[in-house]
Design an enzyme around this catalytic site. Structure first.
Site, PDB file in Angstrom:
ATOM      1  N   ASN A 137       8.171  -5.137  -6.683  1.00  0.00           N
ATOM      2  CA  ASN A 137       6.933  -4.382  -6.912  1.00  0.00           C
ATOM      3  C   ASN A 137       7.180  -3.092  -7.684  1.00  0.00           C
ATOM      4  O   ASN A 137       6.388  -2.713  -8.537  1.00  0.00           O
ATOM      5  CB  ASN A 137       6.257  -4.049  -5.577  1.00  0.00           C
ATOM      6  CG  ASN A 137       5.168  -5.050  -5.233  1.00  0.00           C
ATOM      7  OD1 ASN A 137       4.766  -5.859  -6.073  1.00  0.00           O
ATOM      8  ND2 ASN A 137       4.696  -5.006  -4.016  1.00  0.00           N
ATOM      9  N   PHE A 175       2.888   2.729   3.559  1.00  0.00           N
ATOM     10  CA  PHE A 175       2.654   1.398   2.988  1.00  0.00           C
ATOM     11  C   PHE A 175       2.759   1.469   1.474  1.00  0.00           C
ATOM     12  O   PHE A 175       2.198   2.360   0.841  1.00  0.00           O
ATOM     13  CB  PHE A 175       1.272   0.872   3.379  1.00  0.00           C
ATOM     14  CG  PHE A 175       1.120   0.588   4.850  1.00  0.00           C
ATOM     15  CD1 PHE A 175       1.854  -0.427   5.451  1.00  0.00           C
ATOM     16  CD2 PHE A 175       0.250   1.328   5.628  1.00  0.00           C
ATOM     17  CE1 PHE A 175       1.713  -0.699   6.807  1.00  0.00           C
ATOM     18  CE2 PHE A 175       0.102   1.063   6.984  1.00  0.00           C
ATOM     19  CZ  PHE A 175       0.840   0.041   7.576  1.00  0.00           C
ATOM     20  N   GLU A 176       3.427   0.490   0.910  1.00  0.00           N
ATOM     21  CA  GLU A 176       3.745   0.522  -0.519  1.00  0.00           C
ATOM     22  C   GLU A 176       2.521   0.575  -1.426  1.00  0.00           C
ATOM     23  O   GLU A 176       2.589   1.068  -2.538  1.00  0.00           O
ATOM     24  CB  GLU A 176       4.595  -0.691  -0.880  1.00  0.00           C
ATOM     25  CG  GLU A 176       3.882  -2.015  -0.651  1.00  0.00           C
ATOM     26  CD  GLU A 176       4.839  -3.184  -0.823  1.00  0.00           C
ATOM     27  OE1 GLU A 176       4.857  -3.761  -1.897  1.00  0.00           O
ATOM     28  OE2 GLU A 176       5.584  -3.507   0.122  1.00  0.00           O
ATOM     29  N   ALA A 177       1.388   0.056  -0.962  1.00  0.00           N
ATOM     30  CA  ALA A 177       0.203   0.019  -1.819  1.00  0.00           C
ATOM     31  C   ALA A 177      -0.387   1.403  -2.034  1.00  0.00           C
ATOM     32  O   ALA A 177      -1.274   1.566  -2.867  1.00  0.00           O
ATOM     33  CB  ALA A 177      -0.841  -0.924  -1.231  1.00  0.00           C
ATOM     34  N   GLY A 178       0.083   2.409  -1.250  1.00  0.00           N
ATOM     35  CA  GLY A 178      -0.346   3.755  -1.603  1.00  0.00           C
ATOM     36  C   GLY A 178      -0.613   4.759  -0.499  1.00  0.00           C
ATOM     37  O   GLY A 178      -0.952   5.893  -0.802  1.00  0.00           O
TER      38      GLY A 178
END
Lengths: 252, 307
Positions: free
Chosen positions: B104, A51-54
């Protein structure tokens, strides 16, 4: 008698098959998450969900509501942030980018920014998020979205995330080093892209869905000559979706 | 109050000016510095320029309150509930908000350039996207991007301008009295945003003696001197989640979205923003609500949350 499965459920089951065991998958919010979890619980237990958030390779006991959800953290191999994840993507380490969008055109270009004039749009979408990054930098892209005429125009109003651009050679010309969309999975059927023309064609239609219905909901001429019927989902897959992954009936 | 601690009222008064460029920590539904943002609205701050990557209710509530002139972002949505976030969507469609769209990664690299003291960062993303097309100049003298060939390999790259906001606000689980920050769970781009900003305020669930937080320096993410002020703010991220402590609040998101869709956002502001934090806490459901949102210490979220 209750129906065996809904088209939305079949869409998710079919989408999950795009993930092969062991592949590294970059997953967007919503339906891609459900498909990713289903793949992990069935034929691809060793796929790595990112997931891109981490987070990298979390265990996903519960369906996250966001790609930055605390639910993405449990059992993960690493938990950092956007810079780390996207840099791995840019370096060519991610096999599949799994995304949705507001519009998709015949070359698989996606719009998740706006319909109408950009500065004062008729409809504003949330924006790229990580979608453009996934579309530019993953080895291949799988798109999952609802099949409606307004979502399938000949050309997207705003090109947020590049597919095959304007056809053969388009990505190379833009400076993109790899990737491109391979499959579009909707609630009516499965579309692929012709290797030479890069145009979308119908690969299979869901049982009970007519080719005519797919044509009516597609805003460009779509080649349906290669299409067969999509395989039905297994009862175990539907049970997993209903009881474990998306138990709130969000796929009904 | 010890060390860098000040009150939330003082923090907003001192660090936020009308027209400030500002960046918030967090990601969509998660760990946004909401208590600080509500105080900004109470103090009537306006003409703000907000830099972000994946924003949500943080930017949206400010847009709804008429505080934002311009947003340079990649995404504005409350992923599970509504996309785009409703005030942002409305303002965009009415042409009332200046918007610059980045991806992003692009947005993150802009902060990274700022944090590294560089004027720009090259990237291989956004190529071919309309985000790198005409009509997207930042301002009279500022460029949104620049395309060039790499002088070493000849390949095409995009250069993205550094983002150096006047102020960054980060909500953390813990901060030392001297300003050393500890964030659990995903850091999103919070550490980078803070390093890019000229001034940094950290709101935190808990303030610890500086020597205590320094017992685990491998787990901290911002050195004390990067942080100008700290504010104690329990449940300060509500209604967004705060990993390891509390989950996002589905009930409140529904109230928020309903208020905007039924054109009663002013009433929402009256009830949930123009009140002190203690009263806010009662109005969102008090202790009973926080019990329901409380994270399981192993899982990091509330496993039985009705959502």
């Amino acid at each position: 008698m209750p129906e065996e499965y809904t088209l939305k459920e079949l869409m998710v089951v079919r989408a999950s098959k795009e993930i092969k065991d062991g592949e590294k998958v970059f997953i967007g919010t919503g339906l891609p998450m459900i498909a990713g979890m289903l793949a992990k619980y069935t034929h691809a237990p060793n796929c790595v969900i990112i997931f891109e958030a981490g987070t990298v390779d979390s265990k996903l006991l519960d369906l996250p509501a966001s790609v930055g959800d605390p639910r993405c953290v449990y059992g993960a191999s690493t938990c950092t942030g956007l810079f780390d994840i996207f840099s791995m993507l840019q370096d060519g380490k991610i096999d599949i980018g799994f995304l949705g969008g507001g519009q998709v055109d015949k070359y698989g270009n996606l719009n998740s920014t706006a319909i109408g004039e950009y500065r004062c749009p008729e409809v504003r979408f949330p924006g790229s998020g990580g979608a453009c990054d996934m579309a530019c930098l993953s080895k291949r892209v799988v798109i999952i979205m609802k099949h409606e005429l307004r979502r399938f125009p000949a050309e997207v109003d705003y090109l947020t995330s590049p597919g095959w651009m304007d056809g053969p050679g388009g990505r190379e010309k833009a400076g993109l080093v790899r990737g491109g969309p391979t499959t579009v999975i909707t609630d009516l059927g499965v579309m692929k892209f012709d290797p030479s023309s890069k145009e979308m064609y119908l690969d299979s239609y869901y049982p009970g869905v007519s080719i005519e219905k797919i044509r009516e909901n597609t805003g460009f001429d779509i080649d349906c000559s290669r299409a067969g019927e999509t395989e039905k989902p297994h009862i175990e897959e539907i049970a997993l979706l209903r009881n474990k992954i998306a138990p709130k009936g969000s796929l009904r | 109050m010890k060390g860098k601690e000040i009150s939330i009222t003082e923090a907003v008064k001192k660090f936020v000016n009308d027209g400030s460029t500002i960046a918030f920590g967090g990601f969509t539904q998660n760990r946004h510095p909401m208590s600080f943002i509500r105080e900004m609205i109470r103090q009537g701050k306006k003409d703000l320029v907000v830099y972000g990557h994946s924003s949500g209710i943080d930017l949206d509530i400010l847009v709804g309150a008429g505080a934002v002139k311009r947003a340079e972002i990649a995404y504005v949505g409350d992923e599970q509930f509504v996309t785009p976030s409703p005030n942002f969507g409305k303002a965009a469609e009415e042409g009332k908000l200046e918007i610059q769209d980045y991806s992003n990664y692009g947005a993150t690299l802009r902060f990274l350039a700022g944090a590294m003291g560089l004027p720009f960062m090259p990237a291989k993303t956004m190529l071919g996207s309309d985000m790198l097309k005409s009509g997207s100049d930042k301002g009279k003298s500022e460029k949104k991007f620049h395309l060039m060939e790499c002088p070493f390999t000849g390949e095409k790259v995009v250069l993205l301008p550094a983002a150096k906001p006047d102020l960054a606000i980060i909500h953390a689980q813990m901060v030392g009295e001297g300003g050393t920050v500890m964030i659990y769970g995903q850091k999103f781009a919070d550490d980078i945003i803070a390093k890019a900003a000229k001034e940094v305020v950290v709101t935190a669930e808990e303030i610890l003696p500086e020597e205590q937080i320094r017992q685990k320096p491998a787990l901290t993410c911002l050195p004390f001197f990067e942080v100008d002020a700290i504010v104690k703010s329990p449940f300060g991220a509500h209604p967004t989640s705060c990993y390891g402590l509390y989950d996002y609040d589905p009930d409140h998101y529904k109230i928020y979205v309903k208020a905007i869709k039924s054109n009663s956002f002013d009433e929402y502001l009256e009830r949930y923003v123009y009140v002190e934090h203690r009263e806010y806490f009662e109005r969102i459901g008090g202790v009973e609500k926080m019990e329901r949102l409380r994270a399981d210490p192993v899982l990091g979220y509330s496993p039985n949350l009705k959502r």
